[in-house]
Write a protein that holds these residues in place. Structure first.
Motif, PDB file in Angstrom:
ATOM      1  N   ASN A   2      -5.610  -1.594  47.114  1.00  0.00           N
ATOM      2  CA  ASN A   2      -6.744  -2.246  46.464  1.00  0.00           C
ATOM      3  C   ASN A   2      -6.336  -2.845  45.111  1.00  0.00           C
ATOM      4  O   ASN A   2      -5.234  -2.617  44.609  1.00  0.00           O
ATOM      5  CB  ASN A   2      -7.934  -1.285  46.337  1.00  0.00           C
ATOM      6  N   LEU A   3      -7.241  -3.637  44.517  1.00  0.00           N
ATOM      7  CA  LEU A   3      -6.944  -4.355  43.277  1.00  0.00           C
ATOM      8  C   LEU A   3      -6.563  -3.423  42.121  1.00  0.00           C
ATOM      9  O   LEU A   3      -5.570  -3.681  41.434  1.00  0.00           O
ATOM     10  CB  LEU A   3      -8.117  -5.256  42.901  1.00  0.00           C
ATOM     11  N   PRO A   4      -7.306  -2.347  41.864  1.00  0.00           N
ATOM     12  CA  PRO A   4      -6.906  -1.464  40.760  1.00  0.00           C
ATOM     13  C   PRO A   4      -5.479  -0.919  40.931  1.00  0.00           C
ATOM     14  O   PRO A   4      -4.721  -0.842  39.958  1.00  0.00           O
ATOM     15  CB  PRO A   4      -7.937  -0.342  40.800  1.00  0.00           C
ATOM     16  N   ASN A   5      -5.111  -0.561  42.144  1.00  0.00           N
ATOM     17  CA  ASN A   5      -3.762  -0.043  42.376  1.00  0.00           C
ATOM     18  C   ASN A   5      -2.708  -1.133  42.192  1.00  0.00           C
ATOM     19  O   ASN A   5      -1.610  -0.864  41.697  1.00  0.00           O
ATOM     20  CB  ASN A   5      -3.654   0.588  43.759  1.00  0.00           C
ATOM     21  N   LYS A   6      -3.038  -2.373  42.558  1.00  0.00           N
ATOM     22  CA  LYS A   6      -2.112  -3.487  42.321  1.00  0.00           C
ATOM     23  C   LYS A   6      -1.906  -3.709  40.828  1.00  0.00           C
ATOM     24  O   LYS A   6      -0.796  -3.984  40.382  1.00  0.00           O
ATOM     25  CB  LYS A   6      -2.639  -4.767  42.981  1.00  0.00           C
ATOM     26  N   ILE A   7      -2.980  -3.571  40.059  1.00  0.00           N
ATOM     27  CA  ILE A   7      -2.871  -3.717  38.601  1.00  0.00           C
ATOM     28  C   ILE A   7      -1.979  -2.614  38.033  1.00  0.00           C
ATOM     29  O   ILE A   7      -1.135  -2.852  37.165  1.00  0.00           O
ATOM     30  CB  ILE A   7      -4.270  -3.710  37.944  1.00  0.00           C
ATOM     31  N   THR A   8      -2.154  -1.403  38.537  1.00  0.00           N
ATOM     32  CA  THR A   8      -1.322  -0.280  38.087  1.00  0.00           C
ATOM     33  C   THR A   8       0.149  -0.518  38.424  1.00  0.00           C
ATOM     34  O   THR A   8       1.027  -0.270  37.598  1.00  0.00           O
ATOM     35  CB  THR A   8      -1.820   1.039  38.720  1.00  0.00           C
ATOM     36  N   VAL A   9       0.421  -1.002  39.624  1.00  0.00           N
ATOM     37  CA  VAL A   9       1.805  -1.312  40.012  1.00  0.00           C
ATOM     38  C   VAL A   9       2.369  -2.408  39.113  1.00  0.00           C
ATOM     39  O   VAL A   9       3.538  -2.352  38.695  1.00  0.00           O
ATOM     40  CB  VAL A   9       1.877  -1.701  41.507  1.00  0.00           C
ATOM     41  N   ALA A  10       1.557  -3.394  38.763  1.00  0.00           N
ATOM     42  CA  ALA A  10       2.008  -4.452  37.853  1.00  0.00           C
ATOM     43  C   ALA A  10       2.389  -3.869  36.492  1.00  0.00           C
ATOM     44  O   ALA A  10       3.381  -4.287  35.878  1.00  0.00           O
ATOM     45  CB  ALA A  10       0.924  -5.511  37.697  1.00  0.00           C
ATOM     46  N   ARG A  11       1.613  -2.876  36.027  1.00  0.00           N
ATOM     47  CA  ARG A  11       1.936  -2.214  34.758  1.00  0.00           C
ATOM     48  C   ARG A  11       3.318  -1.572  34.838  1.00  0.00           C
ATOM     49  O   ARG A  11       4.126  -1.693  33.927  1.00  0.00           O
ATOM     50  CB  ARG A  11       0.865  -1.173  34.420  1.00  0.00           C
ATOM     51  N   ILE A  12       3.590  -0.906  35.940  1.00  0.00           N
ATOM     52  CA  ILE A  12       4.893  -0.266  36.122  1.00  0.00           C
ATOM     53  C   ILE A  12       6.008  -1.318  36.130  1.00  0.00           C
ATOM     54  O   ILE A  12       7.073  -1.114  35.548  1.00  0.00           O
ATOM     55  CB  ILE A  12       4.906   0.583  37.400  1.00  0.00           C
ATOM     56  N   CYS A  13       5.751  -2.463  36.746  1.00  0.00           N
ATOM     57  CA  CYS A  13       6.762  -3.527  36.811  1.00  0.00           C
ATOM     58  C   CYS A  13       7.041  -4.155  35.445  1.00  0.00           C
ATOM     59  O   CYS A  13       8.134  -4.687  35.215  1.00  0.00           O
ATOM     60  CB  CYS A  13       6.329  -4.604  37.800  1.00  0.00           C
ATOM     61  N   LEU A  14       6.083  -4.103  34.531  1.00  0.00           N
ATOM     62  CA  LEU A  14       6.285  -4.653  33.188  1.00  0.00           C
ATOM     63  C   LEU A  14       7.196  -3.771  32.324  1.00  0.00           C
ATOM     64  O   LEU A  14       7.781  -4.250  31.349  1.00  0.00           O
ATOM     65  CB  LEU A  14       4.941  -4.839  32.478  1.00  0.00           C
ATOM     66  N   ILE A  15       7.322  -2.508  32.672  1.00  0.00           N
ATOM     67  CA  ILE A  15       8.052  -1.557  31.827  1.00  0.00           C
ATOM     68  C   ILE A  15       9.521  -1.938  31.636  1.00  0.00           C
ATOM     69  O   ILE A  15       9.999  -1.988  30.492  1.00  0.00           O
ATOM     70  CB  ILE A  15       7.885  -0.114  32.352  1.00  0.00           C
ATOM     71  N   PRO A  16      10.290  -2.218  32.687  1.00  0.00           N
ATOM     72  CA  PRO A  16      11.690  -2.585  32.441  1.00  0.00           C
ATOM     73  C   PRO A  16      11.833  -3.887  31.661  1.00  0.00           C
ATOM     74  O   PRO A  16      12.760  -4.028  30.848  1.00  0.00           O
ATOM     75  CB  PRO A  16      12.306  -2.702  33.837  1.00  0.00           C
ATOM     76  N   ILE A  17      10.911  -4.818  31.843  1.00  0.00           N
ATOM     77  CA  ILE A  17      10.972  -6.077  31.084  1.00  0.00           C
ATOM     78  C   ILE A  17      10.733  -5.789  29.606  1.00  0.00           C
ATOM     79  O   ILE A  17      11.433  -6.313  28.728  1.00  0.00           O
ATOM     80  CB  ILE A  17       9.943  -7.085  31.640  1.00  0.00           C
TER      81      ILE A  17
END
Length: 192
Positions: A2-17
């Motif tokens: 769902n959308l909230p979980n996609k947003i959470t995954v996006a947050r995780i993807c921003l961390i290494p950047i």
């Protein structure tokens, strides 16, 4: 997903950047604000951190508004917060802005809480974050954001705002940790 979980995954993807901007010497130049020279990469890291931290509110908002709360989200959201906080803490230690002991207190609490959540999950129980834990997260994120541009905030305000906020965050970390274990002591009793 769902959308909230996609947003959470996006947050995780921003961390290494975020960590690349903070820790890798990038040829991006610098600029001056209030007599302080600030590497452009740090400013970019600061804005990435703010973006990632704000998604914590955004995913929760959508989850509640559209009734998309899921056990996966209850697990992933606090994990994403912990990963972002850990990345910022380690970056600030590496940059010699934050004393390591503060990071150790925060990370110890986070590992302990994650541990009890895992024990509870093995019994089919999902433990959501408490309001005190949410305040802890707000102060941690705010303190870390201010510390990422500590020299700038100090030059403008002439007070160590980042460290003041970090002391509050560390205090809330300890208090919320104790509260968490007291409220969930039944998890220990059932697992022994």
């Amino acid at each position: 997903m769902n959308l909230p979980n996609k947003i959470t995954v996006a947050r995780i993807c921003l961390i290494p950047i975020f960590m690349i901007f903070m820790l890798v010497p990038l040829p991006m130049g610098s600029f001056e604000i209030s007599g302080n020279v600030l590497p452009t990469a740090y400013a970019a890291g600061f804005f990435l951190f703010i973006l990632a931290a704000s998604t914590d509110w955004l995913d929760g908002y959508y989850a509640r508004k559209y009734n998309l709360v899921s056990n996966f989200g209850k697990f992933l959201d606090p994990l994403a917060d912990k990963l972002l906080v850990t990345a910022a803490l380690l970056s600030l230690i590496e940059l010699q802005v934050l004393p390591a002991w503060m990071a150790i207190v925060i990370l110890s609490r986070e590992f302990a809480v994650t541990g009890i959540r895992l024990v509870a999950a093995s019994d089919g129980e999902v433990i959501a974050a408490s309001s005190l834990g949410k305040w802890k997260t707000v102060f941690q994120m705010t303190a870390l954001a201010v510390l990422l541009l500590d020299g700038l905030f100090y030059a403008i305000l002439n007070i160590p705002l980042g460290m003041i906020l970090m002391w509050i965050a560390v205090t809330l970390t300890v208090v919320s940790g104790v509260d968490y274990f007291v409220k969930n002591k039944h998890v220990f009793k059932h697992s022994m």
